[in-house]
Design a protein around this motif. Sequence first.
Motif, short mmCIF file in Angstrom:
data_model
loop_
_atom_site.label_atom_id
_atom_site.label_comp_id
_atom_site.label_asym_id
_atom_site.label_seq_id
_atom_site.Cartn_x
_atom_site.Cartn_y
_atom_site.Cartn_z
N ASN A 287 -2.82 0.62 -10.82
CA ASN A 287 -2.38 -0.12 -9.65
C ASN A 287 -2.71 -1.60 -9.84
O ASN A 287 -3.79 -1.94 -10.31
CB ASN A 287 -3.10 0.38 -8.39
CG ASN A 287 -2.69 1.78 -8.00
OD1 ASN A 287 -1.53 2.15 -8.13
ND2 ASN A 287 -3.63 2.56 -7.51
N ARG B 166 2.40 9.72 -5.13
CA ARG B 166 2.51 11.10 -4.66
C ARG B 166 3.70 11.81 -5.32
O ARG B 166 3.61 12.98 -5.69
CB ARG B 166 2.64 11.13 -3.15
CG ARG B 166 2.61 12.53 -2.55
CD ARG B 166 2.28 12.50 -1.07
NE ARG B 166 3.14 11.58 -0.34
CZ ARG B 166 2.88 11.14 0.89
NH1 ARG B 166 1.77 11.52 1.51
NH2 ARG B 166 3.71 10.33 1.49
N ALA C 291 -6.82 -1.77 0.77
CA ALA C 291 -6.47 -0.36 0.89
C ALA C 291 -5.97 0.19 -0.45
O ALA C 291 -6.29 1.33 -0.83
CB ALA C 291 -5.42 -0.16 1.98
N LEU C 292 -5.19 -0.61 -1.17
CA LEU C 292 -4.68 -0.17 -2.47
C LEU C 292 -5.82 0.05 -3.46
O LEU C 292 -5.82 1.03 -4.21
CB LEU C 292 -3.70 -1.21 -3.01
CG LEU C 292 -3.11 -0.92 -4.39
CD1 LEU C 292 -2.32 0.38 -4.39
CD2 LEU C 292 -2.23 -2.08 -4.84
N LEU D 173 -7.45 3.23 -2.65
CA LEU D 173 -6.61 4.36 -3.05
C LEU D 173 -6.82 4.70 -4.53
O LEU D 173 -6.86 5.88 -4.90
CB LEU D 173 -5.14 4.03 -2.80
CG LEU D 173 -4.12 5.09 -3.23
CD1 LEU D 173 -4.27 6.36 -2.41
CD2 LEU D 173 -2.69 4.55 -3.12
N PHE E 265 0.82 -1.22 0.00
CA PHE E 265 0.00 0.00 0.00
C PHE E 265 0.85 1.27 0.00
O PHE E 265 0.75 2.09 -0.91
CB PHE E 265 -0.96 0.02 1.19
CG PHE E 265 -1.72 1.30 1.33
CD1 PHE E 265 -2.72 1.64 0.44
CD2 PHE E 265 -1.41 2.20 2.35
CE1 PHE E 265 -3.41 2.84 0.55
CE2 PHE E 265 -2.10 3.40 2.47
CZ PHE E 265 -3.10 3.72 1.57
N TYR E 266 1.71 1.41 1.00
CA TYR E 266 2.45 2.66 1.11
C TYR E 266 3.43 2.86 -0.04
O TYR E 266 3.72 3.99 -0.43
CB TYR E 266 3.16 2.76 2.46
CG TYR E 266 2.25 3.19 3.57
CD1 TYR E 266 1.72 4.48 3.60
CD2 TYR E 266 1.88 2.31 4.57
CE1 TYR E 266 0.85 4.88 4.60
CE2 TYR E 266 1.01 2.69 5.58
CZ TYR E 266 0.51 3.98 5.59
OH TYR E 266 -0.36 4.36 6.59
N VAL F 33 -9.83 6.81 -4.88
CA VAL F 33 -9.58 8.17 -4.39
C VAL F 33 -8.80 8.99 -5.42
O VAL F 33 -9.15 10.15 -5.73
CB VAL F 33 -8.81 8.12 -3.06
CG1 VAL F 33 -8.31 9.52 -2.65
CG2 VAL F 33 -9.69 7.54 -1.95
N LEU F 34 -7.74 8.41 -5.97
CA LEU F 34 -6.92 9.12 -6.94
C LEU F 34 -7.69 9.41 -8.23
O LEU F 34 -7.54 10.48 -8.83
CB LEU F 34 -5.66 8.32 -7.25
CG LEU F 34 -4.69 8.11 -6.08
CD1 LEU F 34 -3.47 7.31 -6.54
CD2 LEU F 34 -4.26 9.43 -5.47
N LEU G 48 1.30 4.42 -2.63
CA LEU G 48 0.93 5.77 -2.21
C LEU G 48 2.10 6.73 -2.39
O LEU G 48 1.95 7.83 -2.95
CB LEU G 48 0.49 5.74 -0.74
CG LEU G 48 -0.03 7.05 -0.12
CD1 LEU G 48 -1.04 6.75 0.98
CD2 LEU G 48 1.10 7.89 0.46
#
Length: 260
Positions: free
Chosen positions: A136, A121, A158-159, A162, A113-114, A165-166, A117
């Motif tokens: 993704n 970003r 979570a991915l 994300l 996940f991170y 959201v993006l 992210l």
Amino acid sequence: MDLGLAGKTAVVTGGSKGIGLAVVRTLIAEGVRVVTGSRGITPELKETAAVPVTVDLSTPEGATELIERATIELGGIDILVNNVGIGDMGDFALGGFLDLPEAAWTHNFDLHFYSALRVSRAALPGLVERKGALVNISSIGARVPGDGPIAYNVSKSALTALGKVLAAEFGPQGVRVNTVSPGPVSTGVWTDPAGFSGVVADSLGIPHDAFVAGALERMAPDTGRLTTPEEVARTVAFLLSPNNLSGADVLLDGGILKQV
């Protein structure tokens, strides 16, 4: 079919093997210049025209370094594919909720996940400038997180979120964001007796090929087989091609998940 990707530039994370390597090869075949980041450089990756960057994408520093070096190498980024994950058995962290130490959860979220992210970003200002596209690589496990391995599946959930959201935030700025969620794929995870499936088979005291056959029978894909890395890569390439798809989560599981 010409997907209209020739002349584009791309960053692919985890491109040294498996799905990531197939994505690298497919994009290069479409005329894309590719930089890929991973913890190691395999002989197969060296045989491609991709520019490899050795980084640990489970760390904030790794994500920043990859995008900085890719931007210098490519002059700008049109495409990002967040694929990194499942490096070894530790990335699966088998066990029930009370069995898993916090370190297992932290590792899975950092890796699955991170990493996406942080790389996203770092890359998104350039993607906005170029009206680019992002994909993704998640998993069908994101939709059935309780089936296990739970830390892996929850991090993939979570991915997937994300990506939604993006897509909502950056779609109006010209960046399309989509997700591909494969079922079991014929990488070393399933085909290598020393990989995930082999280790589980050994723990159960059954032959590797019998374990894989039994797992497929339980999952019951309509096609009766594993998905190939190349099939995932072709799906990714299509999503990256000029079209109006955004915010989608494309299941590529041979029909395992049957919910509407």
